[in-house]
Structures are given as structure tokens and as C-alpha cells.
Design a protein around this motif. Structure first.
Motif, PDB file in Angstrom:
ATOM      1  N   TYR A   1       0.842  -1.201   0.000  1.00  0.00           N
ATOM      2  CA  TYR A   1       0.000   0.000   0.000  1.00  0.00           C
ATOM      3  C   TYR A   1       0.874   1.246   0.000  1.00  0.00           C
ATOM      4  O   TYR A   1       0.614   2.202  -0.736  1.00  0.00           O
ATOM      5  CB  TYR A   1      -0.918  -0.003   1.225  1.00  0.00           C
ATOM      6  N   ARG A   2       1.919   1.247   0.827  1.00  0.00           N
ATOM      7  CA  ARG A   2       2.810   2.409   0.880  1.00  0.00           C
ATOM      8  C   ARG A   2       3.521   2.597  -0.456  1.00  0.00           C
ATOM      9  O   ARG A   2       3.608   3.706  -0.981  1.00  0.00           O
ATOM     10  CB  ARG A   2       3.828   2.247   2.006  1.00  0.00           C
TER      11      ARG A   2
ATOM     12  N   ALA B   1     -11.075  -5.221   4.308  1.00  0.00           N
ATOM     13  CA  ALA B   1     -11.622  -3.868   4.475  1.00  0.00           C
ATOM     14  C   ALA B   1     -10.900  -3.141   5.605  1.00  0.00           C
ATOM     15  O   ALA B   1     -10.585  -1.944   5.484  1.00  0.00           O
ATOM     16  CB  ALA B   1     -13.121  -3.942   4.763  1.00  0.00           C
ATOM     17  N   MET B   2     -10.635  -3.847   6.699  1.00  0.00           N
ATOM     18  CA  MET B   2      -9.888  -3.250   7.812  1.00  0.00           C
ATOM     19  C   MET B   2      -8.484  -2.856   7.377  1.00  0.00           C
ATOM     20  O   MET B   2      -8.018  -1.743   7.659  1.00  0.00           O
ATOM     21  CB  MET B   2      -9.820  -4.250   8.970  1.00  0.00           C
ATOM     22  N   LEU B   3      -7.801  -3.745   6.669  1.00  0.00           N
ATOM     23  CA  LEU B   3      -6.443  -3.463   6.208  1.00  0.00           C
ATOM     24  C   LEU B   3      -6.415  -2.224   5.321  1.00  0.00           C
ATOM     25  O   LEU B   3      -5.609  -1.304   5.519  1.00  0.00           O
ATOM     26  CB  LEU B   3      -5.897  -4.660   5.430  1.00  0.00           C
ATOM     27  N   ASN B   4      -7.307  -2.187   4.344  1.00  0.00           N
ATOM     28  CA  ASN B   4      -7.302  -1.074   3.391  1.00  0.00           C
ATOM     29  C   ASN B   4      -7.669   0.253   4.048  1.00  0.00           C
ATOM     30  O   ASN B   4      -7.041   1.285   3.777  1.00  0.00           O
ATOM     31  CB  ASN B   4      -8.255  -1.373   2.235  1.00  0.00           C
ATOM     32  N   GLN B   5      -8.682   0.237   4.907  1.00  0.00           N
ATOM     33  CA  GLN B   5      -9.097   1.499   5.540  1.00  0.00           C
ATOM     34  C   GLN B   5      -8.033   2.010   6.501  1.00  0.00           C
ATOM     35  O   GLN B   5      -7.758   3.216   6.558  1.00  0.00           O
ATOM     36  CB  GLN B   5     -10.426   1.305   6.284  1.00  0.00           C
ATOM     37  N   PHE B   6      -7.401   1.099   7.242  1.00  0.00           N
ATOM     38  CA  PHE B   6      -6.341   1.498   8.162  1.00  0.00           C
ATOM     39  C   PHE B   6      -5.165   2.092   7.385  1.00  0.00           C
ATOM     40  O   PHE B   6      -4.624   3.139   7.759  1.00  0.00           O
ATOM     41  CB  PHE B   6      -5.889   0.293   8.981  1.00  0.00           C
ATOM     42  N   CYS B   7      -4.768   1.433   6.311  1.00  0.00           N
ATOM     43  CA  CYS B   7      -3.673   1.946   5.483  1.00  0.00           C
ATOM     44  C   CYS B   7      -4.021   3.311   4.905  1.00  0.00           C
ATOM     45  O   CYS B   7      -3.181   4.222   4.881  1.00  0.00           O
ATOM     46  CB  CYS B   7      -3.354   0.958   4.358  1.00  0.00           C
ATOM     47  N   TYR B   8      -5.248   3.455   4.441  1.00  0.00           N
ATOM     48  CA  TYR B   8      -5.684   4.740   3.877  1.00  0.00           C
ATOM     49  C   TYR B   8      -5.620   5.841   4.926  1.00  0.00           C
ATOM     50  O   TYR B   8      -5.088   6.933   4.678  1.00  0.00           O
ATOM     51  CB  TYR B   8      -7.104   4.608   3.331  1.00  0.00           C
ATOM     52  N   GLU B   9      -6.147   5.560   6.119  1.00  0.00           N
ATOM     53  CA  GLU B   9      -6.179   6.574   7.171  1.00  0.00           C
ATOM     54  C   GLU B   9      -4.771   6.994   7.594  1.00  0.00           C
ATOM     55  O   GLU B   9      -4.534   8.157   7.931  1.00  0.00           O
ATOM     56  CB  GLU B   9      -6.943   6.037   8.395  1.00  0.00           C
ATOM     57  N   LYS B  10      -3.832   6.054   7.588  1.00  0.00           N
ATOM     58  CA  LYS B  10      -2.498   6.343   8.084  1.00  0.00           C
ATOM     59  C   LYS B  10      -1.549   6.873   7.007  1.00  0.00           C
ATOM     60  O   LYS B  10      -0.585   7.580   7.332  1.00  0.00           O
ATOM     61  CB  LYS B  10      -1.890   5.075   8.702  1.00  0.00           C
TER      62      LYS B  10
END
Length: 203
Positions: A102-103, A164-173
Motif C-alpha cells: 500500500y505504501r 476492508a480493515m487493512l485497506n481502511q487502516f492503510c488509507y487513514e495512516k
């Protein structure tokens, strides 16, 4: 970008500058707020240089996303083949891979995610990007259940919730200019713990 607009050797440097500039602007502003004017200003190029390779910012994003899909599919296969047998290190490795991907591909992930909210074609691209990790995690839930863990969980729904948790957490951070200040190791550890506890529990 079509075969006829692929860069010559002389034009490759210009295309690389445009792509790098677009990635920087997306990371800072998001895809929806970004304009072609933002890209060419950051790249130090003219609008004509951009349109020589891409019809629009959406075309640029689609080109990136299709490349990423192919690479992500290969990474999932390699990761599953080389993962250790024990569940905790498997989850740690997978959580790190998701975060680092993601990064590394922040522009693609943020761009497709944002555009998927308003564009049916990109909603399908987003679904395709998510399908590989969902399928892999669903298989891991089934393996865990064979060992007595998480009885009664629906493997597919559990996998969708974890992704969904992984993607949203990555997006938020990582999105909207926050990536430079994030503690990567703390975030990866948190993802791994939440992921692990979602599957590897017994009554």
C-alpha cells in the motif's frame, strides 16, 4: 496509454517525470482533488507533455492500476508458496506485505479507492484489486477451521472484513500527506495482531 503513445527513448524521461509528479500530488492531495495542471506544475512540464501520453488523469490511473493488478497477483502467489507453516508468522508476513505494498503503491491505492466511489469502471478495478487478498485470507480461515479455530465463521465474509480493515487502516495512516510521519512498525504490528485474533481463537 496506447501502443502508439508509448514513449520513445527520448520521451521516457518526460513520462517518468509526469508519473512521479502525479504520485506526489495524489499522496498529498488525493486523486479527486488533483488536476492535470497540478501534475504538470509539479513535473515542470507543459500540459501538452501530459496529453502526449494520457488522455486524462483517469487514464493515467487506469494504466497504473492494471500494472499493479498483475504485479499484486504474482506477489500473492509467491507469498503463499513461501509462507511459514505456523499461523502467527504467516499473518505477520502478510500484514507487512499488505502495508508495504500500500505504501509503495499509494497513488494507485488512493486513486482507485477514491474514484471507485463515483465511477463504476473503477469500482470494478477496486473489487479486482481486493479479490486476491480476500481469496487468500478465506483459504487461511478454512485451514484454521480445520484445526479447530474460529468455528462457525463464514470464511469469505471474515476475509472481506479483514481486507476492508487493512485497506481502511492503510488509507487513514498513509493518505493525504500523512505517510512521512507514520510509525510503520507499530502499524504493521497492530494490523497483524487484529488480523490474527480475528481468526485464531477457540471457544
Amino acid at each position: 496509454m496506447t501502443e502508439s503513445t508509448r514513449p520513445t527513448k527520448r520521451g521516457r524521461q518526460t513520462l517518468e517525470a509526469i508519473d512521479a509528479a502525479a504520485r506526489k500530488v495524489i499522496a498529498e492531495k488525493g486523486f479527486l482533488k488533483m488536476t492535470v495542471a497540478d501534475i504538470v506544475k509539479e513535473a515542470g512540464k507543459s500540459p501538452a507533455s501530459f496529453y502526449n501520453y494520457y488522455d486524462s488523469k483517469e487514464a493515467l490511473l487506469e494504466h497504473w492500476a492494471r500494472q499493479f493488478q498483475s504485479e499484486a497477483r504474482d506477489r500473492v502467489l509467491v507469498a503463499e508458496e513461501s509462507a511459514p507453516a505456523e499461523p502467527w508468522p504467516r499473518v505477520q508476513i502478510a500484514a507487512r506485505a499488505h502495508w508495504e505494498t500500500y505504501r509503495e503503491r499509494l497513488a494507485e491505492m488512493v486513486g482507485v479507492y477514491q474514484l471507485a466511489m463515483i465511477n463504476d469502471d473503477f469500482a470494478k478495478v477496486w473489487d479486482d484489486l481486493c479479490e486476491e487478498p480476500i481469496a487468500g485470507i478465506a483459504r487461511s480461515v478454512e485451514r484454521a477451521q480445520a484445526r479447530g479455530y474460529c468455528p462457525g465463521e463464514n470464511p469469505r465474509l471474515a476475509a472481506e472484513a479483514i481486507v476492508a480493515m487493512l485497506n481502511q487502516f492503510c488509507y487513514e495512516k498513509l493518505a493525504n500527506g500523512r505517510a512521512a510521519t507514520v510509525d510503520d512498525e507499530a502499524c504493521i504490528d497492530t494490523l497483524a495482531v487484529v488480523w490474527f485474533r480475528s481468526i485464531y481463537w477457540k471457544p
